[in-house]
Enzyme design. Structure first.
Site, PDB file in Angstrom:
ATOM      1  N   TYR A 138      11.210   8.384   1.129  1.00 23.26           N
ATOM      2  CA  TYR A 138      11.182   7.636  -0.067  1.00 23.26           C
ATOM      3  C   TYR A 138      11.746   8.085  -1.067  1.00 23.26           C
ATOM      4  CZ  TYR A 138       8.346   5.477   3.148  1.00 23.26           C
ATOM      5  OH  TYR A 138       7.415   5.004   4.387  1.00 23.26           O
ATOM      6  N   ARG A 194      13.563   4.078  12.399  1.00 28.77           N
ATOM      7  CA  ARG A 194      12.290   4.745  12.259  1.00 28.77           C
ATOM      8  C   ARG A 194      11.565   4.402  13.532  1.00 28.77           C
ATOM      9  NH1 ARG A 194       9.497   4.677   6.768  1.00 28.77           N
ATOM     10  NH2 ARG A 194       8.362   6.372   7.578  1.00 28.77           N
ATOM     11  N   ARG A 202       5.010  10.781  -2.595  1.00 29.20           N
ATOM     12  CA  ARG A 202       4.536  10.503  -1.145  1.00 29.20           C
ATOM     13  C   ARG A 202       5.930  10.775  -0.079  1.00 29.20           C
ATOM     14  NH1 ARG A 202       5.020   4.365   1.122  1.00 29.20           N
ATOM     15  NH2 ARG A 202       4.252   4.941   3.097  1.00 29.20           N
ATOM     16  N   PRO A 241       0.854  -1.314  -0.055  1.00 34.11           N
ATOM     17  CA  PRO A 241       0.133  -0.016   0.055  1.00 34.11           C
ATOM     18  C   PRO A 241       0.917   1.236  -0.021  1.00 34.11           C
ATOM     19  CG  PRO A 241      -0.159  -1.378   2.169  1.00 34.11           C
ATOM     20  CD  PRO A 241       0.441  -2.002   1.129  1.00 34.11           C
ATOM     21  N   ASN A 242       0.208   2.274  -0.868  1.00 39.80           N
ATOM     22  CA  ASN A 242       0.787   3.665  -0.814  1.00 39.80           C
ATOM     23  C   ASN A 242       2.278   3.723  -1.646  1.00 39.80           C
ATOM     24  OD1 ASN A 242      -1.266   4.810   1.106  1.00 39.80           O
ATOM     25  ND2 ASN A 242      -0.037   3.382   2.577  1.00 39.80           N
ATOM     26  N   HIS A 267      12.755  -2.664   1.669  1.00 40.55           N
ATOM     27  CA  HIS A 267      12.280  -1.420   2.184  1.00 40.55           C
ATOM     28  C   HIS A 267      13.258  -0.306   1.842  1.00 40.55           C
ATOM     29  CE1 HIS A 267       9.539  -3.501   4.525  1.00 40.55           C
ATOM     30  NE2 HIS A 267      10.695  -4.365   4.940  1.00 40.55           N
ATOM     31  N   ASN A 283       8.036  -5.538  -1.256  1.00 37.81           N
ATOM     32  CA  ASN A 283       8.030  -4.427  -0.314  1.00 37.81           C
ATOM     33  C   ASN A 283       6.522  -4.440  -0.010  1.00 37.81           C
ATOM     34  OD1 ASN A 283       8.047  -2.104   1.051  1.00 37.81           O
ATOM     35  ND2 ASN A 283       9.123  -0.876  -0.504  1.00 37.81           N
ATOM     36  N   GLU A 339      13.084  -9.440   0.545  1.00 35.41           N
ATOM     37  CA  GLU A 339      12.313  -8.472   1.110  1.00 35.41           C
ATOM     38  C   GLU A 339      13.008  -6.888   1.087  1.00 35.41           C
ATOM     39  OE1 GLU A 339      11.482  -9.027   5.549  1.00 35.41           O
ATOM     40  OE2 GLU A 339      10.678  -6.748   5.599  1.00 35.41           O
ATOM     41  N   ALA A 369       3.242  -1.035   4.678  1.00 35.20           N
ATOM     42  CA  ALA A 369       2.846  -1.259   6.115  1.00 35.20           C
ATOM     43  C   ALA A 369       2.578  -2.633   6.473  1.00 35.20           C
ATOM     44  CB  ALA A 369       1.697  -0.227   6.197  1.00 35.20           C
TER      45      ALA A 369
HETATM   46  C1  DQA Z   1       8.412   0.968   3.541  1.00 32.29           C
HETATM   47  C2  DQA Z   1       8.546   0.976   5.115  1.00 32.29           C
HETATM   48  C3  DQA Z   1       7.260   0.625   5.780  1.00 32.29           C
HETATM   49  O1  DQA Z   1       7.188   0.953   7.203  1.00 32.29           O
HETATM   50  C4  DQA Z   1       6.036   1.520   5.419  1.00 32.29           C
HETATM   51  O2  DQA Z   1       4.805   1.438   5.958  1.00 32.29           O
HETATM   52  C5  DQA Z   1       6.193   1.798   3.944  1.00 32.29           C
HETATM   53  C6  DQA Z   1       7.433   1.601   2.992  1.00 32.29           C
HETATM   54  C7  DQA Z   1       9.847   1.081   3.017  1.00 32.29           C
HETATM   55  O3  DQA Z   1       9.971   0.985   1.728  1.00 32.29           O
HETATM   56  O4  DQA Z   1      10.690   1.786   3.446  1.00 32.29           O
HETATM   57  O5  DQA Z   1       5.218   1.999   3.204  1.00 32.29           O
HETATM   58  O6  DQA Z   1       8.158  -0.575   3.364  1.00 32.29           O
END
Ligand code: DQA
Length: 155
Positions: free
Chosen positions: A34, A118, A29, A21-22, A111, A85, A109, A88
């Protein structure tokens, strides 16, 4: 790589790159966290890297947990490996972990941010219990680094 009969294996392996998501808003964003590259930019870079290793990749994004799970099920016996990725859902989803446990190939995985630097709620990842490797805090470069690692794991 020749098979047991000496024939070349011409079937190209595909890496599935899943995003939660997002991440459709990547580049717009919270750019301080990011960066300014979009998910399309990431897809282009991953394709170049995958092709260098004789692989193909397919990048997908969804805001819906169930859709992510359906895509993982569909990847069984089809994709050679999964880079994910989970955004959340990383920190919340046992269902995603269970889905990844049904996949037989390597899972990496990614990020973009360093989740360990964080908020405390981002420090735990359900997905890491399945992942063969984790990249965090390398920005969007983490995706192409994961493709390189995946190529090694699939060689
Ligand atoms: C994320 C880190 C997560 O905590 C966050 O909710 C994201 C992006 C990252 O790519 O750094 O949406 O996965």
């Amino acid at each position: 790589m020749p098979d047991v009969n000496g024939r070349q294996n011409l079937v190209t392996k595909t890496i599935l790159i899943l995003n939660g998501p997002n991440l459709n808003l990547l580049g717009k964003r919270e750019p301080d966290i990011y960066g300014r590259d979009s998910l399309d930019d990431v897809a282009r870079e991953c394709t170049v890297t995958a092709n260098e290793f004789g692989l193909t990749c397919e990048l997908k994004q969804t805001n819906h947990e169930g859709e992510l799970i359906d895509w993982i099920h569909q990847a069984r016996g089809v994709a050679a490996g999964i880079i994910i990725n989970p955004a959340a859902f990383t920190h919340t989803s046992v269902a995603l972990l269970d889905a990844l446990n049904t996949f037989e190939g390597p899972v990496l995985e990614v990020h973009i941010s360093n989740i360990h630097k964080r908020e405390a709620f981002r420090h735990y990842s359900y997905v890491s219990g399945r992942a063969d490797g984790v990249i965090a805090g390398f920005g969007v470069q983490g995706y192409s680094l994961a493709v390189q690692r995946m190529a090694r794991l699939l060689a």
